[in-house]
Design a protein around this motif. Structure first.
Motif, PDB file in Angstrom:
ATOM      1  N   SER A  40       0.810  -1.034  -0.092  1.00 39.90           N
ATOM      2  CA  SER A  40       0.042  -0.024  -0.012  1.00 39.90           C
ATOM      3  C   SER A  40       0.788   1.292   0.028  1.00 39.90           C
ATOM      4  CB  SER A  40      -1.017   0.033   1.080  1.00 39.90           C
ATOM      5  OG  SER A  40      -1.692  -1.093   1.224  1.00 39.90           O
ATOM      6  N   LEU A  48      -3.118   4.010  -2.826  1.00 40.55           N
ATOM      7  CA  LEU A  48      -3.062   2.857  -3.778  1.00 40.55           C
ATOM      8  C   LEU A  48      -2.809   1.486  -2.927  1.00 40.55           C
ATOM      9  CD1 LEU A  48      -0.881   4.679  -6.307  1.00 40.55           C
ATOM     10  CD2 LEU A  48      -3.308   4.504  -6.490  1.00 40.55           C
ATOM     11  N   GLU A  49      -3.009   0.539  -3.536  1.00 45.87           N
ATOM     12  CA  GLU A  49      -2.628  -0.748  -3.242  1.00 45.87           C
ATOM     13  C   GLU A  49      -2.319  -1.713  -4.388  1.00 45.87           C
ATOM     14  OE1 GLU A  49      -4.819  -3.132   0.138  1.00 45.87           O
ATOM     15  OE2 GLU A  49      -5.477  -4.280  -1.536  1.00 45.87           O
ATOM     16  N   VAL A  50      -1.197  -2.457  -4.304  1.00 43.95           N
ATOM     17  CA  VAL A  50      -0.665  -2.980  -5.502  1.00 43.95           C
ATOM     18  C   VAL A  50      -0.456  -4.477  -5.134  1.00 43.95           C
ATOM     19  CG1 VAL A  50       0.964  -3.402  -7.212  1.00 43.95           C
ATOM     20  CG2 VAL A  50       0.528  -1.221  -6.331  1.00 43.95           C
ATOM     21  N   VAL A  64      -5.141  -1.414 -13.576  1.00 48.55           N
ATOM     22  CA  VAL A  64      -5.768  -0.415 -12.525  1.00 48.55           C
ATOM     23  C   VAL A  64      -7.029  -0.566 -12.292  1.00 48.55           C
ATOM     24  CG1 VAL A  64      -5.848   1.856 -11.947  1.00 48.55           C
ATOM     25  CG2 VAL A  64      -3.674   1.034 -12.965  1.00 48.55           C
ATOM     26  N   ARG A  73     -11.601   0.909  -2.465  1.00 43.59           N
ATOM     27  CA  ARG A  73     -10.814  -0.289  -3.142  1.00 43.59           C
ATOM     28  C   ARG A  73     -10.998  -1.403  -2.662  1.00 43.59           C
ATOM     29  NH1 ARG A  73      -6.102   2.601  -0.361  1.00 43.59           N
ATOM     30  NH2 ARG A  73      -5.487   1.229   1.414  1.00 43.59           N
ATOM     31  N   GLU A  91      -3.647  -2.842  -9.633  1.00 43.45           N
ATOM     32  CA  GLU A  91      -3.496  -1.728  -8.493  1.00 43.45           C
ATOM     33  C   GLU A  91      -4.983  -1.396  -8.367  1.00 43.45           C
ATOM     34  OE1 GLU A  91      -0.561   1.826  -8.315  1.00 43.45           O
ATOM     35  OE2 GLU A  91      -1.790   1.940 -10.143  1.00 43.45           O
ATOM     36  N   VAL A  93      -7.179   1.528  -6.490  1.00 43.51           N
ATOM     37  CA  VAL A  93      -7.038   2.949  -6.190  1.00 43.51           C
ATOM     38  C   VAL A  93      -8.274   3.464  -5.456  1.00 43.51           C
ATOM     39  CG1 VAL A  93      -7.957   3.669  -8.352  1.00 43.51           C
ATOM     40  CG2 VAL A  93      -6.912   5.350  -7.202  1.00 43.51           C
ATOM     41  N   ASP A 121      -6.499  11.359 -10.900  1.00 40.64           N
ATOM     42  CA  ASP A 121      -6.370  10.014  -9.963  1.00 40.64           C
ATOM     43  C   ASP A 121      -5.809   8.970 -10.760  1.00 40.64           C
ATOM     44  OD1 ASP A 121      -7.166  11.615  -7.788  1.00 40.64           O
ATOM     45  OD2 ASP A 121      -9.264  10.611  -7.770  1.00 40.64           O
ATOM     46  N   ALA A 125      -2.267   6.930 -10.845  1.00 39.59           N
ATOM     47  CA  ALA A 125      -2.285   5.399 -10.580  1.00 39.59           C
ATOM     48  C   ALA A 125      -1.589   4.617 -11.825  1.00 39.59           C
ATOM     49  CB  ALA A 125      -3.596   4.795 -10.354  1.00 39.59           C
ATOM     50  N   HIS A 128       2.258   5.179 -11.509  1.00 41.26           N
ATOM     51  CA  HIS A 128       2.923   4.615 -10.380  1.00 41.26           C
ATOM     52  C   HIS A 128       3.058   3.002 -10.647  1.00 41.26           C
ATOM     53  CE1 HIS A 128       2.680   2.166  -6.706  1.00 41.26           C
ATOM     54  NE2 HIS A 128       3.519   3.097  -6.315  1.00 41.26           N
TER      55      HIS A 128
END
Length: 517
Positions: A40, A48-50, A64, A73, A91, A93, A121, A125, A128
């Motif tokens: 995160s 974000l959380e990947v 995404v 999310r 990912e 968001v 946004d 995302a 990133h």
């Protein structure tokens, strides 16, 4: 002793079921991340959380995922689970104003300013994700639901480097006649959704292929001109996110568009997290009576009965109150709270409660007496309010919704709790003096009337149409509180304690889910 055994049997059965549900829910959540690595981060103010497959090698195609209005999310984690096990980097968001984001969303998601904010946004995302060394930046797709679906379609149309787009329940929107703008577009809608969402999927298909039919793929995914629209049967606006067919369609579409051969037959478990969280919610509800009994103790001795409100008034007053609340709802400034929809909805419930309390007061009814001292009541209130918050917030945070108040949500929670507590105070005042079955029936009558009033307010234009989409959540919360209220009445808890517990239960989800606007 004869009257004690039925009471004990009910408690024992409820507690045993609660234990079973709690164990099953805990195991489900504990195993949901098996084979998945998660990280995160907050990048330029965007949470974000990947996720990626554990022990993955090489550069992975990436996706995404954007949620809809009043979601976060957490609601979209099923797609991360499915696609990560399929070999993707995913990912999730939190869009502006939602989840862990503390920024305000202009116009509650409507208008050019809101669109620009959501585009930013997604830009953050995608940038990133593309910068990660184990991501193939040339193979990126987008998935969006509802508001997020419209956002990803708009973003992909303007960014040809996005190779695939999945729009779930995007609703009507204008698209170019070019089948490659956006590239490889899959459109999904639930068969039980409002007609606008179903028509939106068909319309987006026919913008590029005028004779297009649902369930048929047109164009060539290798050329970026593929387009397909599917109605997922038997599901509505949220249920479509958890349908196995939705996940199969999404996985197959991305595999073809991002040139990612499917490895074997990855299992699809889109409901594991949400269902496990629901089991924990159910466990908390089943155990509430036993915990409340332990905190308050079983009532002993006869209760001095007060004079109850006549049944015609107990049923008629709420009906009148709902009508008045619908009218007042249209007069409440929509911006009196920094949360979209929350202000008028809170005011609506508050008005019903005030009218109920006033009507009871005007009858001169004397409430039944409570046998507990002031200190025990306060301790019980603190314990039961804490239990109610934990019962909702912990499973929700782990399974389906962001449940921690952030930014202006924290102070907005106070007036929403106050309005909700007044509503339940009016409910308890009208139920006071009636037996368990009659009180439960009156409670259900008022709750059903409130839901009907909210729907009527939408039809009359005094409330946002978004209220219809959150109505199932409100209905579930009202049923939840109905069960808790029945348990507290059986224990002769003071009416104000029941009202406070119910106020927190109804207000907390509203405060943490409605977008900051």
């Amino acid at each position: 002793m004869d009257d004690v055994w039925p009471y004990l049997r009910r408690r024992v059965v409820a507690v045993l079921l609660a234990v079973v549900f709690a164990v099953a829910g805990t195991v489900g959540l504990a195993t949901a991340d098996r084979g998945i690595e998660r990280r995160s981060a907050v990048v330029d103010g965007v949470p974000l959380e990947v996720s990626r497959p554990a022990n993955a090698t090489g550069r992975l195609p990436a996706v995404v995922v954007a949620h809809g209005l009043a979601a976060s999310r957490q609601l979209m984690r099923g797609f991360a689970d499915t696609l990560t096990r399929r070999g993707y980097a995913v990912e999730l968001v939190d869009l502006t104003g939602h989840g862990a984001s503390t920024r305000r969303l202009p116009g509650a998601g409507d208008g050019q300013a809101a669109e620009a904010r959501l585009d930013r946004d997604l830009d953050v995302a995608v940038g990133h994700l593309r910068a990660m060394p184990w991501v193939d930046g040339e193979r990126i797709g987008l998935i969006g639901h509802s508001m997020g679906a419209a956002a990803v379609v708009r973003y992909a149309t303007a960014h040809p480097a996005i190779l695939a787009t999945v729009a779930i329940s995007q609703g009507p929107m204008e698209l170019t006649a070019s089948a490659s703008r956006p590239r490889d577009l899959l459109l999904l809608a639930g068969g039980l959704e409002f007609a606008g969402y179903r028509d939106g999927a068909a319309g987006a298909l026919r913008a590029a292929y005028p004779q297009g039919r649902m369930g048929v793929t047109y164009g060539d995914p290798r050329a970026g001109t593929a387009r397909r629209a599917v109605l997922v049967g038997g599901v509505e606006h949220v249920g479509v996110l958890f349908s196995p067919r939705t996940h199969r369609e999404v996985g197959a579409w991305l595999d073809a568009s991002l040139d990612h051969p499917a490895s074997g037959s990855p299992g699809i478990h889109p409901v594991q997290r949400a269902a496990s969280a629901m089991l924990l919610h159910a466990a908390a509800l089943l155990s509430f009576g036993a915990i409340a009994s332990a905190v308050l103790g079983r009532p002993s001795g006869p209760e001095r009965e007060g004079r109850r409100v006549p049944l015609p008034l107990a049923l008629g007053v709420p009906a009148v109150a709902v009508v008045v609340a619908v009218v007042v709802m249209g007069l409440i400034p929509r911006g009196w709270l920094p949360l979209a929809v929350a202000g008028p909805v809170a005011g609506f419930f508050g008005v019903i409660g005030v009218i109920g309390l006033a009507a009871v007061r005007l009858t001169g009814r004397r409430p039944g007496s409570s046998y507990r001292d002031g200190r025990s009541r306060i301790v019980a209130a603190v314990v039961l309010v804490a239990l109610t918050v934990v019962s909702f917030a912990v499973p929700a945070q782990l399974g389906w919704a962001h449940a921690v108040p952030v930014g202006p949500r924290a102070w907005a929670l106070i007036p929403i709790v106050a309005c909700a507590a007044v509503f339940f105070g009016g409910v308890e005042a009208l139920c006071d003096g009636y037996g368990p079955l009659a009180a439960t029936a009156i409670h259900a009558w008022i709750a059903a009337g409130a839901l009907a009033g909210l729907c009527a307010a939408v039809l009359l234009g005094t409330a946002s149409s978004f209220v219809l989409l959150v109505a199932p959540l409100l209905a579930a919360l009202l049923v939840w509180q109905g069960v808790q209220a029945s348990a507290l009445r059986a224990l002769r808890a003071p009416a104000w304690l029941t009202a406070v517990v119910g106020g927190v239960l109804l207000a907390w989800p509203i405060a943490v889910t409605m977008p900051i606007a």
